[in-house]
Design a protein around this motif. Structure first.
Motif, PDB file in Angstrom:
ATOM      1  N   THR A 122       0.821  -1.210   0.000  1.00 23.78           N
ATOM      2  CA  THR A 122       0.000   0.000   0.000  1.00 23.78           C
ATOM      3  C   THR A 122       0.858   1.264   0.000  1.00 23.78           C
ATOM      4  O   THR A 122       0.458   2.284  -0.573  1.00 23.78           O
ATOM      5  CB  THR A 122      -0.926   0.011   1.234  1.00 23.78           C
ATOM      6  OG1 THR A 122      -0.157  -0.203   2.428  1.00 23.78           O
ATOM      7  CG2 THR A 122      -1.983  -1.069   1.134  1.00 23.78           C
ATOM      8  N   LEU A 123       2.031   1.195   0.623  1.00 20.57           N
ATOM      9  CA  LEU A 123       2.942   2.345   0.564  1.00 20.57           C
ATOM     10  C   LEU A 123       3.401   2.592  -0.871  1.00 20.57           C
ATOM     11  O   LEU A 123       3.440   3.738  -1.354  1.00 20.57           O
ATOM     12  CB  LEU A 123       4.155   2.101   1.468  1.00 20.57           C
ATOM     13  CG  LEU A 123       3.922   2.083   2.977  1.00 20.57           C
ATOM     14  CD1 LEU A 123       5.216   1.764   3.705  1.00 20.57           C
ATOM     15  CD2 LEU A 123       3.361   3.421   3.448  1.00 20.57           C
ATOM     16  N   PHE A 124       3.748   1.519  -1.559  1.00 13.86           N
ATOM     17  CA  PHE A 124       4.167   1.617  -2.956  1.00 13.86           C
ATOM     18  C   PHE A 124       3.016   2.132  -3.818  1.00 13.86           C
ATOM     19  O   PHE A 124       3.187   3.013  -4.668  1.00 13.86           O
ATOM     20  CB  PHE A 124       4.639   0.248  -3.432  1.00 13.86           C
ATOM     21  CG  PHE A 124       5.151   0.234  -4.844  1.00 13.86           C
ATOM     22  CD1 PHE A 124       6.286   0.937  -5.190  1.00 13.86           C
ATOM     23  CD2 PHE A 124       4.495  -0.494  -5.828  1.00 13.86           C
ATOM     24  CE1 PHE A 124       6.772   0.921  -6.497  1.00 13.86           C
ATOM     25  CE2 PHE A 124       4.962  -0.516  -7.130  1.00 13.86           C
ATOM     26  CZ  PHE A 124       6.103   0.193  -7.465  1.00 13.86           C
ATOM     27  N   ALA A 125       1.819   1.578  -3.556  1.00 18.25           N
ATOM     28  CA  ALA A 125       0.640   2.004  -4.313  1.00 18.25           C
ATOM     29  C   ALA A 125       0.326   3.471  -4.060  1.00 18.25           C
ATOM     30  O   ALA A 125      -0.093   4.199  -4.972  1.00 18.25           O
ATOM     31  CB  ALA A 125      -0.559   1.136  -3.938  1.00 18.25           C
ATOM     32  N   SER A 126       0.553   3.922  -2.814  1.00 15.86           N
ATOM     33  CA  SER A 126       0.300   5.321  -2.488  1.00 15.86           C
ATOM     34  C   SER A 126       1.152   6.247  -3.344  1.00 15.86           C
ATOM     35  O   SER A 126       0.678   7.276  -3.838  1.00 15.86           O
ATOM     36  CB  SER A 126       0.586   5.559  -0.996  1.00 15.86           C
ATOM     37  OG  SER A 126       0.455   6.919  -0.666  1.00 15.86           O
ATOM     38  N   GLY A 127       2.415   5.861  -3.536  1.00 13.28           N
ATOM     39  CA  GLY A 127       3.299   6.667  -4.373  1.00 13.28           C
ATOM     40  C   GLY A 127       2.836   6.720  -5.814  1.00 13.28           C
ATOM     41  O   GLY A 127       2.899   7.780  -6.465  1.00 13.28           O
TER      42      GLY A 127
END
Length: 477
Positions: free
Chosen positions: A179-184
């Motif tokens: 989700t952190l990667f997706a947030s970016g």
């Protein structure tokens, strides 16, 4: 296949000539070597979970609106991926047992689902994304049962829970860092080349899967008897250590055919019992498919919501390692599943009773801890069917595949009109978790009785050749 069986039998006999201290040292080096190679599955699991669940993240960035989804269409798109799993997992694992080349089959399935994930990003309407998700399920079907079968073909029964947790924690890990990667991507790629950011999510994550899959072909092992990077001494020991742990009758000249394994799995009530239990368990854990949506009920924006999904996932990983390590060390399974389910039940109870932001977020940490029990549960399933590889291959795939029915059902118990409290949804999960725990208690008591019968048979036997089970074999309970 017969020639391979003869080789395995001869190798097992040869390893018995090793001095005990030399064998112990070699076994430690062998296990470390296997662990290093198997560690790539952590990444593979993470990518599998990301490509399956990125639709939930895309929902926060206009996925439903852009594709004009209405009513229960989103739930259908979310759940249709499980149809492929239900249909294909058993045939795929039977083929894997016959082929004996997981190092080839698993990465090939990854390449296919990576390509399909990329193509999901170009969908323009409900029908197109529905077809893409259906195909994704078919492509992913060989992965989970195949990796579970692969792991069970290398490790002893008291090594499985910890190793299974290590390699499968990628799915939990991806819930956080994914989700952190997706947030970016969602915040930084909106409008790039005229494409919505959720489309870039599918392009980028699917492309990464294809690249990693190609690399995995050169890293993953197959099975002890046909893995090329083992020395002859290591191969002999890898086969012998499993034989000493109760696998002796699986790899000799009397090795079961794939079709015999299918018949034996279908006629074993324990396979069906675990299958029904997992169906209900998937309903209890259906909240994981909607986790970003549930976090969003606390009222934060998209970026903060995605960031808040990470800490519970990290705690879930820590809990999984602790529970699995204790489970392997004590040779116990059920009590650690029970303990983790208690945490999950507490989390559901808090979410049912309050909308307080702090309490609601704390409940998500408790729910995340319940995932630790599922890691131990899969180790228990592999232990229970450890004796015969053909039957184990079918049992794992059947339990995993058919239980996906629970994921399909679970995707429909979180309708938007039940939000933002989702009290009815959490209540269903609470009841399902209780039923799951009770059903596993039944199998726990059954296996304890079987162990007592095995012990009595050993005490009363006149000749060890008359025993149905190897001397000292006991089911882990």
């Amino acid at each position: 296949m017969t020639a391979l069986s003869d080789v395995k039998s001869e190798a097992a006999d040869a390893s018995c000539d090793l001095p005990s201290h030399s064998r112990d040292d070699l076994e430690k080096r062998l296990v470390r070597k296997i662990d290093l190679r198997m560690s790539v599955i952590v990444l593979l699991y993470a990518l599998s979970n990301i490509d399956r669940a990125n639709i939930s993240t895309a929902r926060l960035a206009g996925f439903e609106q852009d594709l004009h989804l209405e009513g229960s269409q989103y739930a259908t798109v979310l759940s249709i991926v499980n149809v492929g799993s239900i249909v294909m997992q058993v045939p795929a694992n039977m083929f894997l047992h016959w082929l004996e080349r997981p190092a080839t089959l698993i990465p090939c399935s990854m390449v296919m689902w990576g390509v399909i994930s990329v193509l999901t990003g170009i969908a323009q309407n409900y029908n197109e994304v529905l077809i893409a998700r259906l195909l994704l399920g078919f492509a992913e079907a060989p992965f989970f049962p195949g990796t579970v079968f692969l792991i069970s073909g290398w490790y002893k029964r008291d090594e499985l829970a910890m190793r299974a947790t290590i390699v499968t924690c990628g799915s939990v890990f991806s819930s956080g860092l994914g989700t952190l990667f997706a947030s970016g991507i969602l915040t930084g790629m909106q409008g790039v080349l005229g494409q919505a950011s959720w489309r870039w999510l599918f392009y980028i994550e699917g492309g990464i899967t294809v690249i990693v899959a190609i690399c995995a072909m050169f890293i993953l092992p197959s099975f002890p008897h046909n893995t090329r990077w083992l020395t002859p001494e290591e191969r002999s020991l890898a086969i012998a250590r499993l034989a000493d742990d109760g696998y002796g009758r699986m790899d000799g000249p009397g090795r079961q055919t794939t079709m015999e394994g299918l018949r034996n799995a279908l006629s074993d009530w324990k396979v069906w019992w675990f299958t029904i239990t997992l169906i209900i368990d998937h309903i209890a854990r259906s909240y994981t498919m909607y986790f970003p949506t549930l976090v969003a009920t606390m009222g934060y924006d998209m970026t903060v919501t995605l960031l808040l999904t990470t800490p519970p996932s990290v705690l879930g990983i820590i809990g999984a390692f602790i529970f699995s390590r204790l489970s392997d060390h004590t040779h116990k399974r059920y009590k650690y599943i029970l303990a983790s389910n208690v945490f999950g039940a507490l989390g559901f109870t808090v979410s049912i009773c309050t909308m307080n932001t702090v309490a609601r977020y704390a409940s998500m940490f408790l729910m995340a801890l319940s995932n630790a029990g599922q890691m131990v549960l899969w180790a228990w399933i592999k232990n229970t069917f450890s004796r015969e590889p053909a039957k184990r291959a079918v049992a794992i795939a059947m339990i995993s595949g058919v239980s996906a029915v629970g994921s399909i059902a679970g995707s429909y118990i979180w309708p938007l009109n039940w939000g933002p409290t989702y009290r009815y949804s959490y209540t269903i999960c609470f009841v399902a978790l209780g039923v799951t725990t009770a059903m596993l208690g039944v199998i726990h008591l059954h296996l304890k009785r079987v162990n007592k019968q095995i012990e009595r048979n050993e005490q009363n036997a006149q000749d060890i050749n008359d025993l149905q089970d190897p001397v000292g074999f006991r089911y882990l309970v």
